[in-house]
Design a protein around this motif. Sequence first.
Motif, mmCIF file in Angstrom:
data_model
loop_
_atom_site.group_PDB
_atom_site.id
_atom_site.type_symbol
_atom_site.label_atom_id
_atom_site.label_comp_id
_atom_site.label_asym_id
_atom_site.label_seq_id
_atom_site.Cartn_x
_atom_site.Cartn_y
_atom_site.Cartn_z
ATOM 1 N N ASP A 24 -61.813 49.792 -35.790
ATOM 2 C CA ASP A 24 -60.565 50.544 -35.658
ATOM 3 C C ASP A 24 -59.553 49.992 -36.659
ATOM 4 N N ILE A 25 -59.636 50.446 -37.888
ATOM 5 C CA ILE A 25 -58.750 49.932 -38.933
ATOM 6 C C ILE A 25 -57.308 50.356 -38.691
ATOM 7 N N ALA A 26 -57.102 51.486 -38.015
ATOM 8 C CA ALA A 26 -55.746 51.947 -37.728
ATOM 9 C C ALA A 26 -55.016 50.993 -36.790
ATOM 10 N N ALA A 27 -55.759 50.326 -35.923
ATOM 11 C CA ALA A 27 -55.147 49.382 -34.996
ATOM 12 C C ALA A 27 -54.941 48.015 -35.624
ATOM 13 N N VAL A 28 -55.807 47.629 -36.554
ATOM 14 C CA VAL A 28 -55.796 46.265 -37.096
ATOM 15 C C VAL A 28 -54.891 46.118 -38.316
ATOM 16 N N ALA A 29 -54.972 47.045 -39.263
ATOM 17 C CA ALA A 29 -54.263 46.876 -40.538
ATOM 18 C C ALA A 29 -52.748 46.694 -40.384
ATOM 19 N N PRO A 30 -52.059 47.486 -39.527
ATOM 20 C CA PRO A 30 -50.604 47.302 -39.408
ATOM 21 C C PRO A 30 -50.202 45.979 -38.764
ATOM 22 N N LEU A 31 -51.136 45.286 -38.148
ATOM 23 C CA LEU A 31 -50.823 43.980 -37.576
ATOM 24 C C LEU A 31 -50.761 42.901 -38.652
ATOM 25 N N ARG A 32 -51.415 43.157 -39.788
ATOM 26 C CA ARG A 32 -51.480 42.173 -40.875
ATOM 27 C C ARG A 32 -50.525 42.472 -42.024
ATOM 28 N N HIS A 33 -50.147 43.743 -42.171
ATOM 29 C CA HIS A 33 -49.326 44.135 -43.302
ATOM 30 C C HIS A 33 -48.271 45.143 -42.851
ATOM 31 N N PRO A 34 -47.145 45.233 -43.572
ATOM 32 C CA PRO A 34 -46.102 46.212 -43.225
ATOM 33 C C PRO A 34 -46.513 47.619 -43.639
ATOM 34 N N LEU A 35 -47.297 48.246 -42.799
ATOM 35 C CA LEU A 35 -47.855 49.562 -43.092
ATOM 36 C C LEU A 35 -47.424 50.567 -42.033
ATOM 37 N N ASP A 36 -47.003 51.742 -42.482
ATOM 38 C CA ASP A 36 -46.776 52.880 -41.597
ATOM 39 C C ASP A 36 -47.941 53.841 -41.773
ATOM 40 N N LEU A 37 -48.567 54.246 -40.683
ATOM 41 C CA LEU A 37 -49.650 55.220 -40.734
ATOM 42 C C LEU A 37 -49.078 56.579 -40.344
ATOM 43 N N VAL A 38 -49.182 57.527 -41.267
ATOM 44 C CA VAL A 38 -48.532 58.830 -41.081
ATOM 45 C C VAL A 38 -49.600 59.923 -41.060
ATOM 46 N N GLY A 39 -49.843 60.505 -39.897
ATOM 47 C CA GLY A 39 -50.779 61.612 -39.778
ATOM 48 C C GLY A 39 -50.057 62.943 -39.908
ATOM 49 N N MET A 40 -50.585 63.816 -40.762
ATOM 50 C CA MET A 40 -50.007 65.155 -40.941
ATOM 51 C C MET A 40 -51.126 66.186 -40.866
ATOM 52 N N PRO A 41 -50.967 67.235 -40.067
ATOM 53 C CA PRO A 41 -51.969 68.310 -40.079
ATOM 54 C C PRO A 41 -51.949 69.037 -41.410
ATOM 55 N N GLY A 42 -53.131 69.284 -41.976
ATOM 56 C CA GLY A 42 -53.199 69.970 -43.260
ATOM 57 C C GLY A 42 -52.489 69.202 -44.354
ATOM 58 N N LEU A 43 -52.687 67.908 -44.428
ATOM 59 C CA LEU A 43 -51.987 67.058 -45.392
ATOM 60 C C LEU A 43 -52.056 67.643 -46.803
ATOM 61 N N ALA A 44 -50.897 67.706 -47.453
ATOM 62 C CA ALA A 44 -50.803 68.250 -48.810
ATOM 63 C C ALA A 44 -49.701 67.516 -49.560
ATOM 64 N N VAL A 45 -49.697 67.704 -50.872
ATOM 65 C CA VAL A 45 -48.712 67.035 -51.717
ATOM 66 C C VAL A 45 -47.297 67.339 -51.257
ATOM 67 N N GLU A 46 -47.012 68.594 -50.924
ATOM 68 C CA GLU A 46 -45.653 68.975 -50.543
ATOM 69 C C GLU A 46 -45.204 68.271 -49.270
ATOM 70 N N GLY A 47 -46.125 68.065 -48.338
ATOM 71 C CA GLY A 47 -45.780 67.351 -47.114
ATOM 72 C C GLY A 47 -45.368 65.920 -47.393
ATOM 73 N N VAL A 48 -46.094 65.258 -48.285
ATOM 74 C CA VAL A 48 -45.734 63.899 -48.675
ATOM 75 C C VAL A 48 -44.387 63.897 -49.393
ATOM 76 N N ARG A 49 -44.200 64.884 -50.261
ATOM 77 C CA ARG A 49 -42.938 64.975 -51.012
ATOM 78 C C ARG A 49 -41.751 65.116 -50.054
ATOM 79 N N GLN A 50 -41.868 65.979 -49.079
ATOM 80 C CA GLN A 50 -40.772 66.179 -48.126
ATOM 81 C C GLN A 50 -40.526 64.928 -47.291
ATOM 82 N N TRP A 51 -41.590 64.218 -46.943
ATOM 83 C CA TRP A 51 -41.455 62.968 -46.190
ATOM 84 C C TRP A 51 -40.642 61.959 -46.994
ATOM 85 N N LEU A 52 -40.894 61.885 -48.294
ATOM 86 C CA LEU A 52 -40.163 60.968 -49.168
ATOM 87 C C LEU A 52 -38.701 61.390 -49.303
#
Length: 242
Positions: A24-52
């Motif tokens: 379960d890398i989603a559970a372990v990785a954020p415990l070691r590093h400052p990481l935000d895990l962002v799930g988006m349905p139908g992930l696309a460039v525009e969704g990332v752009r709007q998030w930024l």
Amino acid sequence: MSEQWLVEALAASRLSFPPGFPRDIAAVAPLRHPLDLVGMPGLAVEGVRQWLIQRHLPAELRGTDRRLYGCMVARAGAAALFFDSDDSEAEQRFTLAHEVAHYVLDHLLPRARALEFFGEDIRPVLDGERDPELDEYMDSRFSDVPLGLQVHLMDRGARGGADSGSVMEAEQQADRLALELLAPEEIAREELNKVSVLEGPRRLETRFGLPKSASRTYARMLRQRPPAHELSLSDFLGDEER
């Protein structure tokens, strides 16, 4: 598993997992590093752009809007890792491992090397708080140290994919590290030795929770037993699904 870059990257990842698979890398990785895990349905460039944009971060992403498997946006030692929440559990697992790999290989390690070389005076440059001096800029270009905001896009299919040798190599290494995090080579080889060549990919898929395309690629790579120092392009470019 003796490729020196891979040994270094695994150590830098500082990831350790409880016994058993799938991991379960989603559970372990954020415990070691400052990481935000962002799930988006139908992930696309525009969704990332709007998030930024919503977070007042630079949003100049290359190319037109298109579907993505995943994306890494890193800055100042931290990162947001995007994945498509519509994908299967196995696809999401591999995507996150791939983006963690990009964070380690393309952000964390170069940043550590820059700090070691320049000292703490370079930290504001790395964090985008001041412009680099000419010598700092030239040294960063020659040593391939990223400055400011850094973005990696994990495309679906051939469109928008790797368009240079350096980009392809970075993607291959991210795939290789992701596979090592989720299915360590020594254990994966043991699993393959228990079954026929035809059954191998399915064995890896079942035991480690890998998507089909990654399982096929990994099984082929391990069956071929390439020299430890050699990273074959064909091993990672043979599957068109990813």
